[in-house]
Design a protein around this motif. Structure first.
Motif, PDB file in Angstrom:
ATOM      1  N   LEU A 164       0.828  -1.203   0.000  1.00 49.35           N
ATOM      2  CA  LEU A 164       0.000   0.000   0.000  1.00 49.35           C
ATOM      3  C   LEU A 164       0.863   1.254   0.000  1.00 49.35           C
ATOM      4  O   LEU A 164       0.545   2.241  -0.686  1.00 49.35           O
ATOM      5  CB  LEU A 164      -0.922  -0.022   1.223  1.00 49.35           C
ATOM      6  N   THR A 165       1.949   1.222   0.740  1.00 46.06           N
ATOM      7  CA  THR A 165       2.853   2.373   0.768  1.00 46.06           C
ATOM      8  C   THR A 165       3.473   2.611  -0.604  1.00 46.06           C
ATOM      9  O   THR A 165       3.565   3.764  -1.072  1.00 46.06           O
ATOM     10  CB  THR A 165       3.954   2.147   1.816  1.00 46.06           C
ATOM     11  N   GLU A 166       3.894   1.520  -1.261  1.00 46.78           N
ATOM     12  CA  GLU A 166       4.464   1.666  -2.607  1.00 46.78           C
ATOM     13  C   GLU A 166       3.415   2.203  -3.589  1.00 46.78           C
ATOM     14  O   GLU A 166       3.721   3.042  -4.449  1.00 46.78           O
ATOM     15  CB  GLU A 166       5.000   0.314  -3.089  1.00 46.78           C
ATOM     16  N   LYS A 167       2.171   1.756  -3.465  1.00 47.79           N
ATOM     17  CA  LYS A 167       1.093   2.234  -4.339  1.00 47.79           C
ATOM     18  C   LYS A 167       0.857   3.728  -4.138  1.00 47.79           C
ATOM     19  O   LYS A 167       0.704   4.495  -5.097  1.00 47.79           O
ATOM     20  CB  LYS A 167      -0.176   1.437  -4.051  1.00 47.79           C
ATOM     21  N   LEU A 168       0.837   4.144  -2.886  1.00 44.01           N
ATOM     22  CA  LEU A 168       0.612   5.556  -2.597  1.00 44.01           C
ATOM     23  C   LEU A 168       1.768   6.414  -3.104  1.00 44.01           C
ATOM     24  O   LEU A 168       1.556   7.518  -3.625  1.00 44.01           O
ATOM     25  CB  LEU A 168       0.418   5.753  -1.093  1.00 44.01           C
ATOM     26  N   ALA A 195     -13.629  11.291 -12.059  1.00 41.43           N
ATOM     27  CA  ALA A 195     -12.492  10.372 -11.918  1.00 41.43           C
ATOM     28  C   ALA A 195     -11.508  10.879 -10.876  1.00 41.43           C
ATOM     29  O   ALA A 195     -10.943  10.111 -10.089  1.00 41.43           O
ATOM     30  CB  ALA A 195     -11.804  10.199 -13.275  1.00 41.43           C
ATOM     31  N   VAL A 196     -11.315  12.196 -10.880  1.00 35.16           N
ATOM     32  CA  VAL A 196     -10.412  12.773  -9.882  1.00 35.16           C
ATOM     33  C   VAL A 196     -10.964  12.580  -8.480  1.00 35.16           C
ATOM     34  O   VAL A 196     -10.251  12.230  -7.534  1.00 35.16           O
ATOM     35  CB  VAL A 196     -10.197  14.277 -10.189  1.00 35.16           C
ATOM     36  N   ASN A 197     -12.280  12.807  -8.362  1.00 34.24           N
ATOM     37  CA  ASN A 197     -12.904  12.595  -7.050  1.00 34.24           C
ATOM     38  C   ASN A 197     -12.782  11.138  -6.583  1.00 34.24           C
ATOM     39  O   ASN A 197     -12.562  10.863  -5.401  1.00 34.24           O
ATOM     40  CB  ASN A 197     -14.372  13.005  -7.105  1.00 34.24           C
ATOM     41  N   LYS A 198     -12.964  10.192  -7.520  1.00 38.44           N
ATOM     42  CA  LYS A 198     -12.850   8.768  -7.168  1.00 38.44           C
ATOM     43  C   LYS A 198     -11.445   8.432  -6.697  1.00 38.44           C
ATOM     44  O   LYS A 198     -11.253   7.727  -5.707  1.00 38.44           O
ATOM     45  CB  LYS A 198     -13.244   7.898  -8.370  1.00 38.44           C
ATOM     46  N   ARG A 199     -10.464   8.950  -7.436  1.00 37.49           N
ATOM     47  CA  ARG A 199      -9.084   8.690  -7.041  1.00 37.49           C
ATOM     48  C   ARG A 199      -8.781   9.333  -5.699  1.00 37.49           C
ATOM     49  O   ARG A 199      -8.038   8.773  -4.888  1.00 37.49           O
ATOM     50  CB  ARG A 199      -8.135   9.205  -8.115  1.00 37.49           C
ATOM     51  N   ALA A 200      -9.355  10.474  -5.488  1.00 33.63           N
ATOM     52  CA  ALA A 200      -9.137  11.131  -4.197  1.00 33.63           C
ATOM     53  C   ALA A 200      -9.757  10.326  -3.060  1.00 33.63           C
ATOM     54  O   ALA A 200      -9.170  10.164  -1.981  1.00 33.63           O
ATOM     55  CB  ALA A 200      -9.717  12.542  -4.236  1.00 33.63           C
ATOM     56  N   LYS A 201     -10.967   9.796  -3.313  1.00 36.86           N
ATOM     57  CA  LYS A 201     -11.604   8.952  -2.296  1.00 36.86           C
ATOM     58  C   LYS A 201     -10.801   7.663  -2.057  1.00 36.86           C
ATOM     59  O   LYS A 201     -10.648   7.215  -0.916  1.00 36.86           O
ATOM     60  CB  LYS A 201     -13.033   8.626  -2.714  1.00 36.86           C
ATOM     61  N   ASP A 241      -7.185   4.434   1.185  1.00 34.44           N
ATOM     62  CA  ASP A 241      -5.891   3.755   1.337  1.00 34.44           C
ATOM     63  C   ASP A 241      -5.120   4.316   2.525  1.00 34.44           C
ATOM     64  O   ASP A 241      -4.478   3.562   3.277  1.00 34.44           O
ATOM     65  CB  ASP A 241      -5.068   3.902   0.053  1.00 34.44           C
ATOM     66  N   LEU A 242      -5.194   5.622   2.665  1.00 33.16           N
ATOM     67  CA  LEU A 242      -4.497   6.240   3.797  1.00 33.16           C
ATOM     68  C   LEU A 242      -5.098   5.788   5.130  1.00 33.16           C
ATOM     69  O   LEU A 242      -4.367   5.511   6.092  1.00 33.16           O
ATOM     70  CB  LEU A 242      -4.561   7.758   3.673  1.00 33.16           C
ATOM     71  N   GLU A 243      -6.419   5.683   5.175  1.00 35.16           N
ATOM     72  CA  GLU A 243      -7.074   5.200   6.397  1.00 35.16           C
ATOM     73  C   GLU A 243      -6.717   3.732   6.670  1.00 35.16           C
ATOM     74  O   GLU A 243      -6.477   3.337   7.816  1.00 35.16           O
ATOM     75  CB  GLU A 243      -8.593   5.357   6.269  1.00 35.16           C
ATOM     76  N   HIS A 244      -6.706   2.951   5.592  1.00 35.42           N
ATOM     77  CA  HIS A 244      -6.347   1.536   5.742  1.00 35.42           C
ATOM     78  C   HIS A 244      -4.902   1.387   6.207  1.00 35.42           C
ATOM     79  O   HIS A 244      -4.600   0.541   7.050  1.00 35.42           O
ATOM     80  CB  HIS A 244      -6.552   0.813   4.404  1.00 35.42           C
ATOM     81  N   LEU A 245      -4.038   2.232   5.684  1.00 38.26           N
ATOM     82  CA  LEU A 245      -2.632   2.193   6.104  1.00 38.26           C
ATOM     83  C   LEU A 245      -2.510   2.552   7.580  1.00 38.26           C
ATOM     84  O   LEU A 245      -1.755   1.917   8.329  1.00 38.26           O
ATOM     85  CB  LEU A 245      -1.818   3.170   5.254  1.00 38.26           C
ATOM     86  N   GLY A 246      -3.284   3.527   8.015  1.00 36.81           N
ATOM     87  CA  GLY A 246      -3.258   3.879   9.432  1.00 36.81           C
ATOM     88  C   GLY A 246      -3.769   2.755  10.306  1.00 36.81           C
ATOM     89  O   GLY A 246      -3.221   2.469  11.381  1.00 36.81           O
ATOM     90  N   ALA A 247      -4.834   2.086   9.823  1.00 39.50           N
ATOM     91  CA  ALA A 247      -5.371   0.955  10.585  1.00 39.50           C
ATOM     92  C   ALA A 247      -4.366  -0.198  10.636  1.00 39.50           C
ATOM     93  O   ALA A 247      -4.224  -0.876  11.665  1.00 39.50           O
ATOM     94  CB  ALA A 247      -6.686   0.492   9.960  1.00 39.50           C
TER      95      ALA A 247
END
Length: 420
Positions: free
Chosen positions: A133-137, A185-191, A196-202
């Motif tokens: 996930l970190t590499e994806k981000l 599309a931009v909004n979807k990617r932002a969501k 992903d950021l929330e999942h990474l924190g979890a």
């Protein structure tokens, strides 16, 4: 002529007469002297007899005193023997209680080992997920940053200025339509990025919680191992109290090891010797076979080589191989009596336990052995530990065989964990 007597012959006659008389009286005198001497000797012996008898035999009163002392000593010996028997019962009771405590501690240790193994697997899985996930981000950071920057610039341009900008109104309309189709599309990617950021924190919080739990389990294990070792030492001391031939057992096992060329031969020798000892009534009373109890695998781990599997050299496995954590606790799979403990051929440190109905368990690959020959063992009671490292690489492994009347059988018949 008739009255004539010759003096010569007359003298001879007197002399002959005297001589005969002396010959007749001398033996009688000698006999009389001998009789007197015998009488005197008998009288002397009778006079000396009380003194000699008194010197050789004790008087009657001391003899009565000695009998009383002997009776008192016998009574003391009887009381001592009864006290020893009572002490022996107490020792056996304490030994049984100690072994039961060992079974409970072993269960807790193996439960913690299982929990720790699950935690470590979950930590490893989360670490892999966190890395991906970190590499994806990181890959999306650049694209998203450029897009956000462009949108920010557009936001700063007032709508009125777009009308007066150089270019036809058609171009402006096309730009607006393009932006309108791009924004979802931009909004979807932002969501997605936010998720992903929330999942990474979890993931990071979960990893932290798992690591804390693992440390807690390890700390508990450390205390449990210390308690277990103390109880194991107590168990051995109690056994040594009732087993006076401990050194003889060690020498006997060492001799059997040297004389046996194969495992089958070793088991046959152990069975034959046990039968001989039972017939001679020299086997310890506590070495009788107890109940098997609940069957359980000797170690908490995963099966890596099943029964009947052919290895790289084509040999068929007569047992199963279980992979476990470094230093994992090894317990008795069923109740029985330890018949062998020590090094045997290429099996390394090995323990053989005899069970009821002709079964034997063979456990090999131990680093340390905590079981001695002729000791009773309950199901789940600790008998040793695995090494911290493996010579073949990876996790340490334990080899287990189940034999019936000396012949290997599939352990899955006794352990449901091995059934597929």
């Amino acid at each position: 002529m008739a009255s004539y007597a010759c003096p010569y012959y007359a003298g001879r006659a007197d002399l002959s007469c005297q001589t005969n008389s002396c010959r007749t009286s001398l033996p009688s005198r000698i006999n009389t002297g001998e009789k007197m001497l015998r009488i005197l000797l008998i009288v002397f012996l009778f006079m000396m007899l009380p003194f000699s008898v008194g010197a050789e035999q004790p008087p009657v009163p001391p003899r009565k005193t000695d009998l009383g002392t002997i009776q008192k000593n016998l009574e003391q010996e009887k009381q001592t023997r009864q006290a020893l028997q009572t002490r022996l019962k107490d020792v056996k009771k304490e030994l049984d209680s100690t072994r039961s405590e060992l079974v409970k501690i072993a269960e807790n240790i193996q439960s913690n080992e299982n929990e720790l193994a699950l935690l470590e697997k979950r930590i490893a899985r989360r670490q892999i997920e966190e890395k991906a996930l970190t590499e994806k981000l990181e890959q999306n950071y650049g694209t998203i940053a450029d897009l956000i920057l462009a949108l920010e610039r557009i936001r700063r341009i007032p709508p009125e200025s777009l009308i007066v900008r150089p270019g036809a109104p058609l171009q402006t309309a096309q730009s607006a339509m393009l932006l309108q189709s791009t924004l979802p599309a931009v909004n979807k990617r932002a969501k997605d990025l936010s998720a992903d950021l929330e999942h990474l924190g979890a993931l990071k919080k979960g990893l932290e919680a798992d690591r804390t739990a693992a440390l807690t389990v390890k700390s508990q294990q450390k205390g449990q191992y210390a308690s277990m070792q103390s109880l194991v030492k107590k168990r051995e001391n109690l056994y040594s109290t009732i087993q006076k031939d401990y050194e003889q057992n060690k020498q006997r096992v060492a001799k059997l090891t040297q004389e046996s060329k194969t495992l089958m031969e070793l088991i046959n020798r152990l069975e034959k010797e046990q039968q001989t000892r039972q017939m001679a009534k020299t086997a310890p009373v506590y070495a009788s076979l107890p109940e098997k109890g609940v069957s359980r695998l000797p170690v908490s781990g995963s099966l890596i080589e099943p029964y009947g599997h052919r290895n790289a050299i084509g040999a068929t496995s007569q047992g199963v191989t279980l992979e476990a954590a470094p230093g994992a606790l090894v317990v008795a799979p069923m109740g029985g009596v330890v018949r062998f403990s020590g090094v045997f051929k290429n099996y390394g440190n090995m323990v053989i336990i005899e069970h009821k109905n002709g079964y034997h368990s063979l456990i090999a690959g131990l680093q340390r052995i905590d079981a001695q020959p002729d000791h009773q063992i309950k199901s789940g009671e600790p008998i040793g530990q695995l090494p911290l490292t493996s010579s073949r690489g990876g996790q340490p492994a334990l080899y287990y065989e189940l034999r019936l009347n000396g012949q290997p059988v599939n352990p899955a018949s006794a352990f449901s964990e091995l059934k597929t």
